[in-house]
Scaffold this motif. Structure first.
Motif, PDB file in Angstrom:
ATOM      1  N   ALA A   1       0.835  -1.206   0.000  1.00  0.00           N
ATOM      2  CA  ALA A   1       0.000   0.000   0.000  1.00  0.00           C
ATOM      3  C   ALA A   1       0.871   1.259   0.000  1.00  0.00           C
ATOM      4  N   LEU A   2       1.950   1.243   0.782  1.00  0.00           N
ATOM      5  CA  LEU A   2       2.851   2.394   0.808  1.00  0.00           C
ATOM      6  C   LEU A   2       3.520   2.605  -0.550  1.00  0.00           C
ATOM      7  N   THR A   3       3.892   1.520  -1.202  1.00  0.00           N
ATOM      8  CA  THR A   3       4.476   1.630  -2.542  1.00  0.00           C
ATOM      9  C   THR A   3       3.487   2.280  -3.497  1.00  0.00           C
ATOM     10  N   GLY A   4       2.221   1.856  -3.395  1.00  0.00           N
ATOM     11  CA  GLY A   4       1.185   2.454  -4.229  1.00  0.00           C
ATOM     12  C   GLY A   4       1.006   3.933  -3.926  1.00  0.00           C
ATOM     13  N   ALA A   5       1.058   4.297  -2.633  1.00  0.00           N
ATOM     14  CA  ALA A   5       0.903   5.706  -2.248  1.00  0.00           C
ATOM     15  C   ALA A   5       2.048   6.548  -2.793  1.00  0.00           C
ATOM     16  N   PHE A   6       3.274   6.058  -2.665  1.00  0.00           N
ATOM     17  CA  PHE A   6       4.424   6.810  -3.183  1.00  0.00           C
ATOM     18  C   PHE A   6       4.396   6.886  -4.712  1.00  0.00           C
ATOM     19  N   THR A   7       3.891   5.829  -5.364  1.00  0.00           N
ATOM     20  CA  THR A   7       3.729   5.863  -6.815  1.00  0.00           C
ATOM     21  C   THR A   7       2.733   6.954  -7.209  1.00  0.00           C
ATOM     22  N   GLY A   8       1.658   7.068  -6.414  1.00  0.00           N
ATOM     23  CA  GLY A   8       0.672   8.111  -6.669  1.00  0.00           C
ATOM     24  C   GLY A   8       1.275   9.499  -6.524  1.00  0.00           C
ATOM     25  N   LEU A   9       2.126   9.686  -5.514  1.00  0.00           N
ATOM     26  CA  LEU A   9       2.773  10.986  -5.318  1.00  0.00           C
ATOM     27  C   LEU A   9       3.738  11.297  -6.456  1.00  0.00           C
ATOM     28  N   ILE A  10       4.438  10.278  -6.944  1.00  0.00           N
ATOM     29  CA  ILE A  10       5.346  10.479  -8.081  1.00  0.00           C
ATOM     30  C   ILE A  10       4.550  10.879  -9.316  1.00  0.00           C
TER      31      ILE A  10
ATOM     32  N   TYR B   1      -3.450   5.604   3.940  1.00  0.00           N
ATOM     33  CA  TYR B   1      -4.201   5.166   5.125  1.00  0.00           C
ATOM     34  C   TYR B   1      -4.008   3.665   5.355  1.00  0.00           C
ATOM     35  N   ASN B   2      -4.121   2.880   4.294  1.00  0.00           N
ATOM     36  CA  ASN B   2      -3.949   1.432   4.414  1.00  0.00           C
ATOM     37  C   ASN B   2      -2.496   1.038   4.598  1.00  0.00           C
ATOM     38  N   GLY B   3      -1.579   1.947   4.281  1.00  0.00           N
ATOM     39  CA  GLY B   3      -0.159   1.637   4.426  1.00  0.00           C
ATOM     40  C   GLY B   3       0.343   1.717   5.851  1.00  0.00           C
ATOM     41  N   GLY B   4      -0.489   2.243   6.764  1.00  0.00           N
ATOM     42  CA  GLY B   4      -0.087   2.328   8.166  1.00  0.00           C
ATOM     43  C   GLY B   4       0.497   3.671   8.555  1.00  0.00           C
ATOM     44  N   VAL B   5       0.687   4.578   7.586  1.00  0.00           N
ATOM     45  CA  VAL B   5       1.141   5.937   7.862  1.00  0.00           C
ATOM     46  C   VAL B   5      -0.097   6.819   7.951  1.00  0.00           C
TER      47      VAL B   5
END
Length: 440
Positions: A199-208, A236-240
């Motif tokens: 999920a965090l990888t997906g979130a950072f991909t979205g920010l990129i 949210y799902n990434g735990g951050v």
């Protein structure tokens, strides 16, 4: 031959015209939002301390969402994890603007507010830790008294009718912006749990992707809104804490205007979302976060339990010591000369006002103390500490209101009605010196 003495820059002098206009516009929205915030906090307190408190808790704890997507949130969590993301998005834009074109763009101008803000975070945290350790309490709430609530502070200024000069208000705003950055870093680093790498990888991909769209000058809300919501959900799902996504997108948005643009993407977004953030998102968070019991036992715990007592001392004493001492020492170190129309007593009053740590303090309190009983005592401490700081600031600043009124009238006098205050059209060495603004 003796070396010529270094020239001394002016601290809390007249702001440059364009910067003053931007600050005045931002503060107007924050002041109105702060008054709504005060009303929401009062409603929450009254509601939670009446026979209808059960209804308040039932609404706050009501769950809705899409469980299959990991988004089964209560109303309370929706306001803290969802609506406050808008608040931090606006805060991120304000920070980016300060870094690019504002007081934080150069080390010289950034030194004073940054040092003052850092001391204003470090001393309250240290005071909380010392109090908690001495009483055998938990050190987990060290970050609770670190933040300044600019909207609440401006609402207090509106209620007590002070004519605080724009330079002092701008300095308070810059302190709050740096505080917000510190708060979001603390939330991101210290209040993460059960990290989900995918999920965090997906979130950072979205920010990129968000960054790439900005670099390619892609316009259109239909690109950014779905991407922003998806990034928020993945964070949210990434735990951050999901508000980190908001401040990250705010920092990515461009805040400089290009040829042919009436406003930068950051300015357009802030113009659109700032009223919603100040007038809806933050007050709704306050409505479902400030509803704590104010019974005699609960109030007694505030001053007898180490955790809430540390919060009160951090907000009321730590903020004043940190900001005032940090500002004074930084001014001495950078050889900045205080505006001769003001006195260090004004900075002291402003430091007291910065002890109002309502919104972000409540958020960090929820994260630091998930246990309902301790969380309630800490929230009560935030409310009491903020009220004490506001009362002290009101007493200090009202004493100087005659001076503030004179400076306010000088700043706004426009006898030729050309839309530009006359003080910006004066010539001579005195005016040139005052144009330095807040220098460090």
């Amino acid at each position: 031959m003796a070396a010529a003495p270094r020239s001394r820059s002016l601290f809390l002098g007249l702001l440059p015209l364009l910067e003053r206009q931007a600050v005045v516009l931002a503060l107007q929205t924050e002041t109105v939002g702060g008054l709504i915030l005060l009303a929401a906090a009062v409603v929450a307190l009254v509601w939670a301390n009446t026979p209808f408190s059960g209804t308040y808790e039932a609404i706050r704890d009501f769950h809705f969402g899409i469980p299959s997507l990991g988004l089964d949130l209560s109303v309370g969590h929706c306001t803290s994890d969802g609506l406050l993301t808008v608040f931090f998005l606006v805060a991120g834009i304000e920070l980016k603007r300060e870094l690019v074109v504002g007081e934080l763009r150069t080390p010289a101008t950034a030194a004073l507010p940054v040092i003052a803000a850092l001391c204003g975070m470090a001393i309250p945290a240290a005071l909380y830790a010392a109090t908690a350790a001495a009483g055998g309490g938990s050190l987990g709430g060290w970050a609770v008294p670190m933040a300044t609530d600019i909207a609440f502070a401006l609402a207090v200024l509106a209620v007590i009718s002070t004519h605080l000069p724009t330079a002092l208000r701008a300095f308070l705003l810059t302190l709050a912006v740096v505080d917000d950055l510190g708060a979001i870093l603390i939330i991101a680093v210290f209040f993460t749990s059960d990290l989900n790498p995918w999920a965090l990888t997906g979130a950072f991909t979205g920010l990129i992707l968000f960054y790439v769209l900005q670099r390619q000058r892609v316009r259109g809300w239909w690109w950014y809104l779905p991407l922003g919501l998806t990034t928020w959900a993945l964070m949210y799902n990434g735990g951050v804490h999901a508000t980190v996504a908001g401040v990250a997108m705010g920092l990515i948005l461009r805040t400089t205007r290009e040829e042919g643009e009436k406003a930068s993407p950051g300015a357009r977004t802030e113009h659109l979302l700032h009223p919603f953030s100040a007038g809806v998102a933050v007050p709704l968070f306050a409505l479902f976060a400030a509803g704590v019991s104010l019974s005699g036992d609960a109030l007694g715990k505030v001053f007898t339990s180490p955790e809430p007592l540390g919060v009160v001392l951090g907000l009321v004493i730590g903020k004043i010591l940190g900001i005032f001492a940090g500002t004074y020492l930084a001014a001495r170190f950078t050889r900045a000369q205080l505006n001769p129309d003001l006195a260090w007593a004004d900075v002291f009053g402003l430091a007291a006002l910065a002890g109002i740590g309502f919104t972000v303090a409540l958020l960090i309190g929820e994260l630091a103390f998930p246990t309902k009983e301790v969380n309630g005592h800490v929230k009560a401490a935030v409310l009491i500490g903020s009220v004490m700081a506001a009362t002290l600031a009101a007493l200090l600043l009202r004493r100087r209101n005659t001076v503030y009124r004179r400076l306010y009238e000088e700043e706004n006098l426009d006898e030729d009605a050309d839309g530009i205050p006359d003080i910006y059209q004066q010539s001579g060495p005195a005016d040139t010196g005052r144009q330095d603004g807040q220098a460090g």
